[in-house]
Design an enzyme around this catalytic site. Structure first.
Site: not given
Lengths: 393, 390
Positions: B94, B163
């Site tokens: 990151e 979903h």
């Protein structure tokens, strides 16, 4: 051979761990000998005009360091950090770059800015944090920056600039520019996660960036032996698939040649290069440090007397008949005068105005900052005698 | 980070996370009315797509954003459309890709950085704060950082049966493989930092309008999405679908007008608050629900106008209570509208503990609709105040 993701590898029935070293250390590229003698003609010759300019800039950097250091000792500025011992790294690498190459410095590279035309007055204005400081008095001394000169503003966080340099290099590549980025860092910076991320990403993204490590042996008080194992920094490049070179950081011609070639490869082949320059931090880390507390004075003296990059370069240009004692004295005295004058001007200028406290947090001043600014102005106006007079309201 | 998840995918079972279905989430469906609908996932995807199409300087970077189309399939189709130079799959660091994006922004590009979740962005917070947020100021305006940091933020519990299959899969990857203990809301973290703008979309309209505004904005923007909301559909108008549609940064929205009590919320908690307002209405309490949309700048004016009208305030957030968004809102109301208050302000927030894993504990750690209802009743003197009951 066996096929694995990442390519084919050979097989062996002999179990063998790879050694942590290659037996002998990676050699250091040198052009000039200790006495300024040319060991071998380098690929890129440096002519008289360029050589004299390089020397003059190294001297200017030395004089600037001496005078600003003294100014800090006299309490006129809060902080300073010298480049002593690393003048060749600063100036020779600057000379090998083109003006479009974007510099992402650590903090010990003001020489690049000097080379690109940042004036002594501009340096002084920043160190004194006055209203003419192009950084608007927002950062402590030596955190220079200039958009115009493609020198990204110094940030104190160690090694974050490596990643920024990779990102900007990627941007240059996308725009097909004939330019690269170069980023500087010390041996201590190579221990950060950002160093490893930057090398890995640069290799994977094939970004035209030069990683320039000034391995000066000391990260404040931490010696290189406590910083890392293995053969220094240069060997780390190979593991990331990056072409790397080790140079003598006190040899201006070696640095000039290495950076020149690194730049050519980075731009034409669109890939990163790692340079490790071996040198010695001949000054203290900063004015907050007394390095004689953790390293012998004799060691410092030895480096200053026998390995200083500036006299070494001087011997070479002297030998070519391009320089002499008279010009040397004249140059040093002239730079000294200019600097004393610059300091006097910088010291007497007003401080940055109240508005500079609030601008540039955002592109447009948000309502809460407008309100704070209004209240501050009101308070200052109501209590004028309690506020310094050299801050324009 | 993805490496860890993938390992587990290979060896784990798919059944476990489906047990953690939350009825409260299912309730959100009732807000869908007739007419055009859009899923938040598609709202974000279309916003990125349109802005990349309109401006060649915009590019996308993150783990799994290209070939994999995003851990939550937010970046679906973008690699095919814009190619690997503008949709960049990165190695797993990151700090690495965040720093690189900041450098690209220094040099004129407009990166969109996707974090697989904002919990992982902790590894990159040095670059978000020290590099992105402060550089414009530190360089005296010489360097601007037009960049968007986006990804799901906050608790990731509850996988609704409605979903899509794809989203059940990706949610499995994230919600069941990682210890939930580090899942939390980062709105107060970034919200406390000058130089950043912090946006928290709730609906499809919010997601589209705010993200498009964020990408066009010259300042660095932290865009905090919500994993649960990705699969939710919301009614949208023709205006929202227009490629020129944006929502001004720094403005909150009154999602439901009311006169008895003000409820401020952001992200998923807006839905909870609307649900609470429906329940309260049946009991004769008219609640005004404010969708903050922007945590920084905070729309103090709108919040205070509402409180001056209702004289009562409940703040709702999933984050921790101490130094939270609710604390900041309380202060702004005390500073600007103290004399208008008829009842103590109450903060509804997550429990002051790291997120526990067991479903019963997790439910207790997060604000529930009932918590909002009870707080509103207390504020309206329909129930015993907490202080008096103690």
């Amino acid at each position: 051979d066996l096929d694995f993701p990442g390519g084919k590898v050979g097989i062996t029935s002999q179990m063998r761990f790879i050694s942590e070293t290659n037996g002998r250390r990676v050699e250091c590229y040198r052009v000039l000998g200790d006495d300024g003698e040319l060991l071998k003609n380098p690929p890129m010759q440096v002519g008289e005009v360029l050589a004299v300019k390089m020397y003059e800039n190294m001297v200017a950097l030395q004089v600037m360091d001496t005078i600003f250091y003294e100014a800090q000792r006299q309490g006129r500025i809060s902080f300073y950090l010298t480049t002593m011992g690393e003048e060749a790294i600063n100036i020779a690498s600057a000379a090998a770059l083109s003006a479009d190459d974007v510099i992402f410095p650590q903090y010990r590279e003001p020489g690049l800015l000097l080379w690109r035309g940042f004036t002594l007055q501009e340096f002084a204005n920043q160190c004194f944090g006055n209203k003419a400081d192009n950084g608007k008095g927002r950062q402590m001394p030596i955190h220079y920056g200039s958009n115009k000169l493609n020198y990204v503003t110094v940030s104190s966080t160690v090694a974050t600039q490596l990643l920024h340099a990779v990102g900007a290099a990627y941007s240059l590549k996308m725009d097909n520019k004939n330019a690269c980025t170069i980023t500087y860092f010390g041996d201590g910076g190579t221990s950060t996660g950002d160093f490893h991320a930057a090398l890995n990403f640069a290799a994977v993204l094939e970004a035209p960036v030069i990683f320039f490590c000034r391995n000066n042996g000391w990260a404040i008080s931490t010696p290189i032996s406590d910083q890392l194992r293995g053969d220094g920094v240069v060997v780390r490049g190979q593991a990331y698939g990056i072409e790397s070179i080790r140079v003598d950081g006190n040899d201006a011609l070696a640095i000039y040649n290495a950076v020149h070639e690194a730049r050519r490869i980075a731009i034409s082949e669109k890939r990163p290069i790692l340079i490790e320059a071996l040198t010695y931090r001949a000054g203290h880390h900063s004015t907050s440090d007394d390095s004689t507390k953790y390293r012998p004075l004799e060691e410092i003296e030895w480096w200053r007397k026998t390995r200083d990059p500036v006299p070494r370069f001087r011997k070479w240009i002297d030998g070519n008949g391009w320089w002499n004692d008279h010009r040397d004295l004249e140059l040093r005295s002239s730079v000294r005068k200019q600097l004393l004058q610059a300091i006097q001007v910088a010291e007497n200028l007003d401080k940055p105005p109240v508005a500079d406290l609030f601008t540039d947090v955002y592109d447009v001043l948000p309502p809460n900052l407008q309100e704070q600014e209004r209240l501050l102005r009101k308070t200052i106006t109501e209590h004028r005698k309690d506020y310094p007079t050299n801050i324009p309201v | 980070m993805m490496g860890i998840m993938r390992q587990k995918v290979a060896s784990g079972s798919f059944s476990q996370p489906l047990q953690r279905i939350r009825p409260a989430i299912l309730g959100l469906r009732s807000y869908s009315s007739s007419g055009k609908q859009m899923m938040v996932r598609d709202a974000i995807n279309s916003a990125i797509d349109e802005e990349m199409g309109a401006d060649p300087k915009v590019f996308l970077m993150g783990e799994e954003v290209g070939e994999y189309q995003g851990a939550y399939k937010i970046t679906k189709g973008l690699l095919d459309k814009y190619g690997p130079n503008r949709v960049i799959d990165t190695p797993i660091t990151e700090a690495g890709f965040t720093g690189i994006s900041v450098g690209a922004a220094f040099h004129g590009l407009k990166p969109i950085v996707e974090f697989m979740t904002f919990n992982f962005a902790m590894q990159a917070i040095d670059h978000i704060i020290n590099s992105a947020a402060k550089t414009c100021y530190m360089s005296a305006g010489q360097i601007t950082v037009p960049i968007v940091f986006r990804g799901p933020n906050g608790a990731a519990a509850g996988v609704g049966a409605q979903h899509s299959q794809a989203s059940i899969y990706v949610m499995y990857v994230l919600t069941s493989d990682l210890p939930l203990n580090f899942w939390q809301c980062y709105a107060p973290w970034y919200g406390s930092c000058p130089g950043l703008k912090v946006l928290t979309p709730y609906s499809a309209e919010d997601a589209r309008g705010l993200l498009k505004a964020a990408i066009r904005d010259p300042d660095p923007v932290v865009f905090l999405e919500n994993e649960i909301l990705y699969g939710e559909s919301f009614p949208i108008s023709d205006e929202v679908v227009d490629p020129n549609f944006t929502i001004p940064i720094g403005k909150a929205k009154i999602e439901r007008e009311g006169k008895d009590v003000t409820i401020t919320a952001f992200s998923k908690m807006v839905g909870f608050s609307l649900k609470a307002a429906e329940i309260l209405e049946k009991e004769g309490i008219s609640a005004e629900v404010i969708n903050l949309r922007s945590i920084r700048p905070l729309d103090r004016a709108l919040i205070n106008d509402s409180v001056r009208k209702t004289s009562r305030l409940i703040t709702v957030e999933e984050g921790f209570p101490q130094h939270g968004v609710g604390a900041e809102i309380c202060t702004s109301v005390i500073e600007d509208s103290f004399d208008y208050l008829d009842a103590p302000i109450e903060r509804i927030a997550g429990a002051d503990v790291p997120m526990p894993y067991a479903p019963n504990l997790e439910k207790m750690a997060l604000p529930q609709i009932e918590d909002i209802v009870c707080a509103a009743k207390r504020a309206c003197y329909r129930a015993v105040p907490v202080a008096a009951a103690a």
